[in-house]
Design a protein around this motif. Sequence first.
Motif, PDB file in Angstrom:
ATOM      1  N   GLY A   1     158.536  10.400  93.126  1.00 25.22           N
ATOM      2  CA  GLY A   1     158.492   9.904  94.418  1.00 25.22           C
ATOM      3  C   GLY A   1     157.341   8.922  94.679  1.00 25.22           C
ATOM      4  N   VAL A   2     156.716   8.454  93.773  1.00 28.23           N
ATOM      5  CA  VAL A   2     155.475   7.710  93.855  1.00 28.23           C
ATOM      6  C   VAL A   2     155.651   6.239  93.176  1.00 28.23           C
ATOM      7  CG1 VAL A   2     152.977   7.429  93.383  1.00 28.23           C
ATOM      8  CG2 VAL A   2     154.147   9.632  93.285  1.00 28.23           C
ATOM      9  N   SER A   3     155.379   5.167  94.122  1.00 25.42           N
ATOM     10  CA  SER A   3     155.541   3.642  93.854  1.00 25.42           C
ATOM     11  C   SER A   3     154.535   3.293  92.793  1.00 25.42           C
ATOM     12  CB  SER A   3     155.549   3.083  95.027  1.00 25.42           C
ATOM     13  OG  SER A   3     154.283   2.928  95.596  1.00 25.42           O
ATOM     14  N   ARG A   4     154.623   2.327  92.442  1.00 24.52           N
ATOM     15  CA  ARG A   4     153.769   1.614  91.450  1.00 24.52           C
ATOM     16  C   ARG A   4     152.349   1.297  92.284  1.00 24.52           C
ATOM     17  NH1 ARG A   4     155.651  -3.938  88.987  1.00 24.52           N
ATOM     18  NH2 ARG A   4     157.461  -2.871  90.029  1.00 24.52           N
ATOM     19  N   GLU A   5     152.795   0.667  93.652  1.00 24.65           N
ATOM     20  CA  GLU A   5     151.595   0.420  94.400  1.00 24.65           C
ATOM     21  C   GLU A   5     150.730   1.652  94.641  1.00 24.65           C
ATOM     22  OE1 GLU A   5     154.462  -0.388  95.025  1.00 24.65           O
ATOM     23  OE2 GLU A   5     154.731  -2.683  94.760  1.00 24.65           O
ATOM     24  N   ALA A   6     151.265   2.832  94.870  1.00 24.91           N
ATOM     25  CA  ALA A   6     150.511   3.941  95.234  1.00 24.91           C
ATOM     26  C   ALA A   6     149.532   4.351  94.033  1.00 24.91           C
ATOM     27  CB  ALA A   6     151.461   5.199  95.793  1.00 24.91           C
ATOM     28  N   CYS A   7     150.301   4.286  92.797  1.00 22.32           N
ATOM     29  CA  CYS A   7     149.624   4.597  91.535  1.00 22.32           C
ATOM     30  C   CYS A   7     148.434   3.771  91.233  1.00 22.32           C
ATOM     31  CB  CYS A   7     150.523   4.595  90.381  1.00 22.32           C
ATOM     32  SG  CYS A   7     151.827   5.875  90.308  1.00 22.32           S
TER      33      CYS A   7
ATOM     34  N   ALA B   1     146.680   2.312  93.641  1.00 26.59           N
ATOM     35  CA  ALA B   1     145.878   2.503  94.809  1.00 26.59           C
ATOM     36  C   ALA B   1     144.855   3.753  94.486  1.00 26.59           C
ATOM     37  CB  ALA B   1     146.620   2.750  96.082  1.00 26.59           C
ATOM     38  N   VAL B   2     145.747   4.777  94.063  1.00 24.23           N
ATOM     39  CA  VAL B   2     144.911   6.002  93.647  1.00 24.23           C
ATOM     40  C   VAL B   2     144.152   5.616  92.412  1.00 24.23           C
ATOM     41  CG1 VAL B   2     145.033   8.294  92.352  1.00 24.23           C
ATOM     42  CG2 VAL B   2     146.632   7.384  94.283  1.00 24.23           C
ATOM     43  N   ALA B   3     144.433   4.828  91.411  1.00 26.81           N
ATOM     44  CA  ALA B   3     143.530   4.641  90.383  1.00 26.81           C
ATOM     45  C   ALA B   3     142.364   3.548  90.801  1.00 26.81           C
ATOM     46  CB  ALA B   3     144.390   3.729  89.200  1.00 26.81           C
TER      47      ALA B   3
ATOM     48  N   MET C   1     136.394   3.106  91.866  1.00 26.41           N
ATOM     49  CA  MET C   1     135.631   2.903  92.662  1.00 26.41           C
ATOM     50  C   MET C   1     134.685   3.872  92.925  1.00 26.41           C
ATOM     51  SD  MET C   1     137.147  -0.452  94.977  1.00 26.41           S
ATOM     52  CE  MET C   1     138.730   0.326  95.120  1.00 26.41           C
ATOM     53  N   LEU C   2     135.058   4.944  93.227  1.00 24.96           N
ATOM     54  CA  LEU C   2     134.493   6.242  93.611  1.00 24.96           C
ATOM     55  C   LEU C   2     133.556   6.814  92.341  1.00 24.96           C
ATOM     56  CD1 LEU C   2     136.717   8.577  95.860  1.00 24.96           C
ATOM     57  CD2 LEU C   2     134.452   7.477  96.185  1.00 24.96           C
TER      58      LEU C   2
END
Length: 114
Positions: A87-93, A95-97, A102-103
Amino acid sequence: MEKKAEKRLNKRALAAMVALISGIGLPFTGLGNHLLHSSSLHGPRHFWIVTHEVLGIIFMVSAIWHIILNRKALVNHIRGSMGRVAGVSREACWAVALVGIMLFVSVGHILITH
């Protein structure tokens, strides 16, 4: 004579612009604070700390406001991604990456030195 229709304020655009402007200021004020980390809490460092905190609050409020105003599009995006892997979109993946990278780059030096 007809009156010109009064153009209404676009709340979505306003929320996005406030988030953008405050978000652009956050790295600069954070860097200013970081560069002055060894000085006292008076004068320039206090300015950078307060400015960074105020911009952070403005950014969070405007981001939440933007999400609320665009909740239908967000819900539709989430519903549309339910058929994908977990249920995870490519954009969400992505964004998480990106946030994770960055963190790690931003605070990773603290973990290594301590």
